[in-house]
Design an enzyme around this catalytic site. Structure first.
Site, PDB file in Angstrom:
ATOM      1  N   ASN A  34     -14.622 -11.890  20.777  1.00  0.00           N
ATOM      2  CA  ASN A  34     -13.269 -11.462  20.841  1.00  0.00           C
ATOM      3  C   ASN A  34     -12.576 -12.708  20.815  1.00  0.00           C
ATOM      4  O   ASN A  34     -12.409 -13.350  22.016  1.00  0.00           O
ATOM      5  CB  ASN A  34     -13.218 -10.950  22.562  1.00  0.00           C
ATOM      6  CG  ASN A  34     -11.937 -10.330  22.810  1.00  0.00           C
ATOM      7  OD1 ASN A  34     -10.991 -10.693  22.158  1.00  0.00           O
ATOM      8  ND2 ASN A  34     -11.693  -9.720  23.984  1.00  0.00           N
ATOM      9  N   ARG A  91     -13.997  -8.139  18.129  1.00  0.00           N
ATOM     10  CA  ARG A  91     -13.002  -7.256  18.624  1.00  0.00           C
ATOM     11  C   ARG A  91     -11.856  -7.570  17.747  1.00  0.00           C
ATOM     12  O   ARG A  91     -11.358  -8.701  17.673  1.00  0.00           O
ATOM     13  CB  ARG A  91     -12.859  -7.563  20.004  1.00  0.00           C
ATOM     14  CG  ARG A  91     -11.691  -6.493  20.541  1.00  0.00           C
ATOM     15  CD  ARG A  91     -11.611  -6.701  22.032  1.00  0.00           C
ATOM     16  NE  ARG A  91     -10.500  -5.782  22.610  1.00  0.00           N
ATOM     17  CZ  ARG A  91     -10.160  -5.728  23.875  1.00  0.00           C
ATOM     18  NH1 ARG A  91     -10.824  -6.541  24.663  1.00  0.00           N
ATOM     19  NH2 ARG A  91      -9.139  -5.048  24.220  1.00  0.00           N
ATOM     20  N   HIS A 134      -6.759  -0.542  23.463  1.00  0.00           N
ATOM     21  CA  HIS A 134      -7.795  -0.242  24.595  1.00  0.00           C
ATOM     22  C   HIS A 134      -8.811   0.588  24.063  1.00  0.00           C
ATOM     23  O   HIS A 134      -9.504   1.269  24.899  1.00  0.00           O
ATOM     24  CB  HIS A 134      -7.272   0.037  26.017  1.00  0.00           C
ATOM     25  CG  HIS A 134      -6.515  -1.208  26.571  1.00  0.00           C
ATOM     26  ND1 HIS A 134      -5.427  -0.850  27.355  1.00  0.00           N
ATOM     27  CD2 HIS A 134      -6.981  -2.398  26.562  1.00  0.00           C
ATOM     28  CE1 HIS A 134      -5.002  -2.280  27.848  1.00  0.00           C
ATOM     29  NE2 HIS A 134      -5.833  -3.014  27.453  1.00  0.00           N
ATOM     30  N   ARG A 168       3.621  -7.966  30.869  1.00  0.00           N
ATOM     31  CA  ARG A 168       4.240  -7.287  30.188  1.00  0.00           C
ATOM     32  C   ARG A 168       5.191  -6.139  30.744  1.00  0.00           C
ATOM     33  O   ARG A 168       4.714  -5.578  31.714  1.00  0.00           O
ATOM     34  CB  ARG A 168       3.331  -6.598  29.042  1.00  0.00           C
ATOM     35  CG  ARG A 168       2.637  -7.656  27.782  1.00  0.00           C
ATOM     36  CD  ARG A 168       1.614  -7.026  27.027  1.00  0.00           C
ATOM     37  NE  ARG A 168       0.163  -7.584  27.207  1.00  0.00           N
ATOM     38  CZ  ARG A 168      -0.874  -6.907  26.846  1.00  0.00           C
ATOM     39  NH1 ARG A 168      -0.762  -5.729  26.544  1.00  0.00           N
ATOM     40  NH2 ARG A 168      -2.181  -7.573  27.233  1.00  0.00           N
ATOM     41  N   GLU A 202     -16.673  -3.473  26.949  1.00  0.00           N
ATOM     42  CA  GLU A 202     -16.020  -3.160  25.594  1.00  0.00           C
ATOM     43  C   GLU A 202     -17.199  -3.997  24.725  1.00  0.00           C
ATOM     44  O   GLU A 202     -17.287  -3.543  23.392  1.00  0.00           O
ATOM     45  CB  GLU A 202     -14.613  -3.913  25.325  1.00  0.00           C
ATOM     46  CG  GLU A 202     -13.447  -3.007  25.866  1.00  0.00           C
ATOM     47  CD  GLU A 202     -12.430  -3.870  26.646  1.00  0.00           C
ATOM     48  OE1 GLU A 202     -12.691  -4.645  27.217  1.00  0.00           O
ATOM     49  OE2 GLU A 202     -11.273  -3.408  26.275  1.00  0.00           O
TER      50      GLU A 202
END
Ligand code: ADP
Length: 359
Positions: A9, A61, A149, A209, A347
């Site tokens: 990732n 990823r 996600h 964010r 993940e």
């Protein structure tokens, strides 16, 4: 040396990795490399040597798969060029992902490389969920609610079949509450709606964010205040959310420990938006058999879970406080109309399984 799978990732300043056995199910190691590019891959090679394994497959990823990818893709030159072409859709993340793939192809020549997308899982939503109310040519040009996600939601959907088979095929809202946060409505294990849209800015507020914001605010800042575009980007991605509103921190633990009114308001803004998102997504799913909490706050913050669920009491949801405090897997009270579950996400495992399937 036994064969193994490597997941990567690649971010702006670090590369997170995990090593799995050949089946993609047994995790051997994981960590963060404080380098990028070729230097990171040299470190990754060292890690695999220390672990005494030979890498036979690498999974990446990748934040954006655009409209094309609805499943993991084996990477060749053509796929890599397509991923590079998607950089304008995710300019802050995709370039690092692409650079990571290039470096890994050089470091592990001849090894199968698979791209796993944060957007792919959401390709099952219908047109109305995927579009904005803009002239239709914008949709065709790629201005869509992609959703993100997806690797986390896919993992959770699979895990529910093991840990909660009675709801796995039902109507489930998953709240992925980490530094980045979004929620997703699942029906029969497939995504039918999600809070993030064209970018990772939309939906609930996050560490730094903004979450959903009236686009009129952006027009005002650009036009009336003359805010430079790059400053607006930095504001929305890096200076907003919990950090901006609290003026203190992007870290929920810090905010919960603070008595400052601005910290309390930032937490309240977060939980209120999360609760409203659950209700909105339950509407999209046509009901709510279970609410699932996952990622940093979802897995570890009893306070955040309790405060979100408290705002959903009108829907019949209630918690078993002791189970919630213990981060148990089922935290709802027996009388709760919907189950409330805590399911740790993974993940990397989702990526490793995709690589195993390509070998
Ligand atoms: P990322 O999206 O970067 O993977 P994580 O899933 O690790 O992030 O989530 C990070 C967030 O989870 C931070 O806001 C952190 O404060 C919060 N968090 C982690 N543990 C706890 C806890 N015990 N209580 C409250 N918040 C927590």
């Amino acid at each position: 040396m036994p064969p193994a799978l490597l997941t990567l990732n690649a971010g702006s300043s670090t590369v997170k990795y995990a090593l799995f056995a050949h089946d993609g199910a047994t995790e051997l190691a994981r960590g963060t490399l404080e380098e990028t590019g070729a230097a990171a891959m040299a470190r990754a090679l060292e890690v695999t040597q220390q672990a005494g394994v030979t890498v036979v497959g690498v999974g990446h990823r990748v934040v954006h798969g655009g409209a094309r990818f609805s499943a993991p893709a084996r990477i060749d030159d053509e796929v890599l060029a397509t991923l590079e072409g998607l950089v304008p859709l995710a300019p802050l993340h995709q370039p690092h992902n692409v650079a990571g793939i290039r470096a890994a192809r050089a470091a592990f020549p001849g090894v199968v490389q698979v791209a796993c997308f944060d957007t792919a899982f959401h390709r099952t939503r219908d047109f109305v969920e995927e579009t904005y109310a803009l002239p239709r040519r914008f949709f065709d040009e790629g201005v869509r609610r992609f959703g993100f996600h997806g690797l986390s939601y896919e993992f959770i959907a699979g895990r529910l079949r093991e840990v909660a088979p009675s709801v796995a095929n039902g109507r489930v809202v998953v709240a992925h509450l980490g530094n980045g946060a979004s929620l997703c409505a699942l029906v029969n294990g497939r995504s039918v709606a999600t809070t993030m849209g064209f970018s990772t800015l939309d939906g609930v507020p996050m560490g730094t964010r903004s979450g959903s914001i009236d686009p009129g605010v952006l027009l005002y800042l650009l036009d009336q205040q003359g805010l430079p575009l790059k400053d607006l980007e930095a504001l929305l991605y890096k200076e907003a959310g919990l950090k901006g509103l609290s003026g203190l921190s992007n870290d929920m633990r810090t905010l919960l420990a603070s008595d400052a009114p601005a910290a309390r308001e930032a937490v309240e803004y977060f939980v209120r938006r999360c609760a409203r998102a659950v209700a909105e997504l339950a509407c999209a799913a046509g009901g709510l058999d279970a609410l699932v909490f996952t990622a940093g706050m979802g897995e570890r913050s009893a306070v955040v879970r309790a405060r979100v669920v408290a705002q959903l009491r009108w829907l019949g949801l209630s918690l078993d406080d002791a189970a919630n405090e213990a981060n148990a897997s089922c935290i709802s009270a027996p009388t709760s109309k919907s189950q409330v579950l805590v399911v740790p996400t993974n993940e990397e495992r989702c990526i490793a399984e995709a690589v195993a399937a390509h070998l």
